[in-house]
Design a protein around this motif. Sequence first.
Motif, mmCIF file in Angstrom:
data_model
loop_
_atom_site.group_PDB
_atom_site.id
_atom_site.type_symbol
_atom_site.label_atom_id
_atom_site.label_comp_id
_atom_site.label_asym_id
_atom_site.label_seq_id
_atom_site.Cartn_x
_atom_site.Cartn_y
_atom_site.Cartn_z
ATOM 1 N N ALA A 1 0.845 -1.191 0.000
ATOM 2 C CA ALA A 1 0.000 0.000 0.000
ATOM 3 C C ALA A 1 0.879 1.239 0.000
ATOM 4 N N TYR A 2 0.369 2.279 -0.634
ATOM 5 C CA TYR A 2 1.068 3.565 -0.685
ATOM 6 C C TYR A 2 0.018 4.652 -0.481
ATOM 7 N N TYR A 3 0.247 5.493 0.532
ATOM 8 C CA TYR A 3 -0.705 6.553 0.862
ATOM 9 C C TYR A 3 0.000 7.910 0.883
ATOM 10 N N GLN A 4 -0.743 8.922 0.500
ATOM 11 C CA GLN A 4 -0.329 10.297 0.732
ATOM 12 C C GLN A 4 -1.321 10.893 1.730
ATOM 13 N N VAL A 5 -0.778 11.441 2.803
ATOM 14 C CA VAL A 5 -1.620 11.962 3.875
ATOM 15 C C VAL A 5 -1.313 13.436 4.069
ATOM 16 N N ASN A 6 -2.357 14.250 4.075
ATOM 17 C CA ASN A 6 -2.205 15.681 4.286
ATOM 18 C C ASN A 6 -2.806 16.065 5.632
ATOM 19 N N SER A 7 -2.033 16.808 6.414
ATOM 20 C CA SER A 7 -2.482 17.202 7.742
ATOM 21 C C SER A 7 -1.946 18.581 8.076
ATOM 22 N N LEU A 8 -2.752 19.367 8.779
ATOM 23 C CA LEU A 8 -2.296 20.673 9.228
ATOM 24 C C LEU A 8 -1.223 20.538 10.305
ATOM 25 N N GLN A 9 -1.209 19.388 10.987
ATOM 26 C CA GLN A 9 -0.273 19.195 12.090
ATOM 27 C C GLN A 9 1.106 18.774 11.620
ATOM 28 N N PHE A 10 1.189 17.943 10.583
ATOM 29 C CA PHE A 10 2.515 17.470 10.157
ATOM 30 C C PHE A 10 2.765 17.642 8.658
ATOM 31 N N GLY A 11 1.909 18.392 7.976
ATOM 32 C CA GLY A 11 2.135 18.638 6.560
ATOM 33 C C GLY A 11 1.766 17.435 5.705
ATOM 34 N N ARG A 12 2.611 17.114 4.731
ATOM 35 C CA ARG A 12 2.332 16.003 3.826
ATOM 36 C C ARG A 12 3.249 14.825 4.134
ATOM 37 N N ALA A 13 2.647 13.651 4.261
ATOM 38 C CA ALA A 13 3.393 12.426 4.560
ATOM 39 C C ALA A 13 3.173 11.406 3.450
ATOM 40 N N PHE A 14 4.224 10.632 3.176
ATOM 41 C CA PHE A 14 4.151 9.549 2.197
ATOM 42 C C PHE A 14 4.380 8.240 2.948
ATOM 43 N N VAL A 15 3.421 7.344 2.866
ATOM 44 C CA VAL A 15 3.454 6.119 3.666
ATOM 45 C C VAL A 15 3.496 4.898 2.746
ATOM 46 N N TYR A 16 4.515 4.041 2.956
ATOM 47 C CA TYR A 16 4.606 2.760 2.248
ATOM 48 C C TYR A 16 4.474 1.638 3.270
ATOM 49 N N HIS A 17 3.704 0.624 2.901
ATOM 50 C CA HIS A 17 3.486 -0.506 3.806
ATOM 51 C C HIS A 17 3.548 -1.787 2.979
ATOM 52 N N PHE A 18 4.497 -2.666 3.304
ATOM 53 C CA PHE A 18 4.675 -3.917 2.571
ATOM 54 C C PHE A 18 4.562 -5.104 3.531
ATOM 55 N N PHE A 19 3.955 -6.172 3.031
ATOM 56 C CA PHE A 19 3.755 -7.359 3.868
ATOM 57 C C PHE A 19 4.043 -8.616 3.059
#
Length: 218
Positions: free
Chosen positions: A73-91
């Motif tokens: 999975a690959y997510y882009q998360v936008n938040s006022l608290q931490f800005g923009r995050a890119f998340v990779y999750h492999f199993f």
Amino acid sequence: LTSHLSLLPDLRGALAVAAVSFLAAHFWFWIHERKEPPRQKPALTLAPSTNGRAQKKEVPPSILDILRPQESAYYQVNSLQFGRAFVYHFFWAPSSNNGIAFFHRPDVCMSGAGWKATQDVHELTVRVGSFNTRWYVFAFERDQQKILQAWSAWRDGASQSLVFHEGWSTLWKSQAQIWALIRQGRRITNTEIVSVILEAEPENEKTLARCIHQLFQF
């Protein structure tokens, strides 16, 4: 020919011992794996509170071709608290041959993609739910862009302790940890890799920890 065969040592006793040892080892694993089966699902998942902010993206095929995980999975998360995050999750599903995950780490792959490390790798402990989780923090720079990356590796829900300052030899040392599981009667385990990247200054680790705390549940 018969006279020559009579000169050979009698190996029946040794073969019997080997056969008994082989069966005993398999019975040892069978008992423990029946009592505590390997995890079939990842230990970490995105927290429900991120559903409105996490945009799921396609994992680049070039990454999947190399890692070949069973789930990704690959997510882009936008938040006022931490800005923009890119998340990779492999199993990787339970197997005795999941070592490929440990050969594709930020200190190897990011450097190969042209990113320059700007500080030493170090551990970061982050509370996720009721558990303390171990992450390794990397800081990179490329073309005047700075990022902060948290990376964590898990086997059967247990965070793996790694060393990054001794070069390529440490990649093999990571495989030695599987013997700790074997001593517990577990010959196959799943493997899980999670990476969180922030577009932030390297000094902003508190923001990175807050990001991980909010994104995941264990």
